[in-house]
Enzyme design. Structure first.
Site, short mmCIF file in Angstrom:
data_model
loop_
_atom_site.label_atom_id
_atom_site.label_comp_id
_atom_site.label_asym_id
_atom_site.label_seq_id
_atom_site.Cartn_x
_atom_site.Cartn_y
_atom_site.Cartn_z
N THR A 226 2.20 10.32 -23.47
CA THR A 226 2.72 11.45 -24.25
C THR A 226 4.24 11.54 -24.27
O THR A 226 4.77 12.36 -25.00
CB THR A 226 2.18 12.78 -23.68
OG1 THR A 226 2.59 12.90 -22.31
CG2 THR A 226 0.67 12.84 -23.76
N ALA A 227 4.93 10.75 -23.51
CA ALA A 227 6.38 10.92 -23.38
C ALA A 227 7.15 10.13 -24.43
O ALA A 227 6.83 8.99 -24.73
CB ALA A 227 6.82 10.49 -21.99
N SER A 228 8.18 10.77 -24.98
CA SER A 228 9.10 10.10 -25.89
C SER A 228 10.35 10.96 -25.99
O SER A 228 10.27 12.18 -25.99
CB SER A 228 8.47 9.93 -27.26
OG SER A 228 9.22 9.05 -28.05
N TYR B 231 14.79 9.80 -34.37
CA TYR B 231 13.45 10.20 -33.89
C TYR B 231 12.36 9.58 -34.76
O TYR B 231 11.38 9.03 -34.23
CB TYR B 231 13.32 11.72 -33.87
CG TYR B 231 12.00 12.18 -33.32
CD1 TYR B 231 11.74 12.11 -31.95
CD2 TYR B 231 10.99 12.64 -34.15
CE1 TYR B 231 10.52 12.51 -31.43
CE2 TYR B 231 9.77 13.05 -33.64
CZ TYR B 231 9.53 12.98 -32.27
OH TYR B 231 8.33 13.36 -31.76
N LYS C 234 9.60 6.93 -33.18
CA LYS C 234 8.15 7.16 -33.20
C LYS C 234 7.44 6.10 -34.03
O LYS C 234 6.37 5.62 -33.66
CB LYS C 234 7.83 8.56 -33.73
CG LYS C 234 8.34 9.69 -32.85
CD LYS C 234 7.89 9.56 -31.41
CE LYS C 234 6.51 10.08 -31.18
NZ LYS C 234 6.13 10.17 -29.76
#
Length: 137
Positions: free
Chosen positions: A13-15, A86, A90
């Site tokens: 879940t981390a970004s 971003y 992603k």
């Protein structure tokens, strides 16, 4: 990643998220891609059944196309005028995960599921400052 030893499933879940765009996009892109690929490699090594990645609508939505239904064939256009660091982080991280699984030998393949929410918010588990937390201040 010994933390994955014995696990059947991994949820990634981390970004990195930033309120102000970084001067160097790689500050956001590199950690997102490297972190995702580290999770994928750990899943391979420890023979997990499935990895679930929280990506973002930004990985599929930044384009001039407007389909009735978005599926796994749609990706953000990294050259689009709205494709910021971003969006790129992603998109590239998620594509890297799919590519990772695709090239694995059949006997090493594992399931991959990706969710692409438009926004996630709530208290920071780490207690530190994050981009999402700062949006609400």
């Amino acid at each position: 990643m010994t933390a994955c030893s014995g696990a059947d499933y991994i949820v990634h879940t981390a970004s990195p998220v930033a309120i102000d765009p970084p001067k160097d996009e790689s500050i956001m892109i590199r950690p997102a891609v490297d972190g995702t690929l580290a999770v994928m490699e750990a899943a391979r090594v420890h023979k997990v059944k499935r990895v679930v990645i929280t990506s973002s609508v930004d990985a599929i939505f930044c384009s001039d196309e407007d389909p009735e239904l978005y599926d796994e064939s749609y990706w953000s256009d990294l050259n689009h005028e709205l494709a910021d660091a971003y969006v790129k982080s992603k998109t590239i991280a998620e594509r890297s995960a799919w590519d990772f699984v695709k090239i694995l030998p059949e006997d090493e393949k594992f399931g991959l599921s990706v969710i692409n929410p438009s926004f996630i918010f709530g208290p920071a588990l780490s207690g530190g400052k994050t981009g999402c937390v700062e949006l609400f201040r």
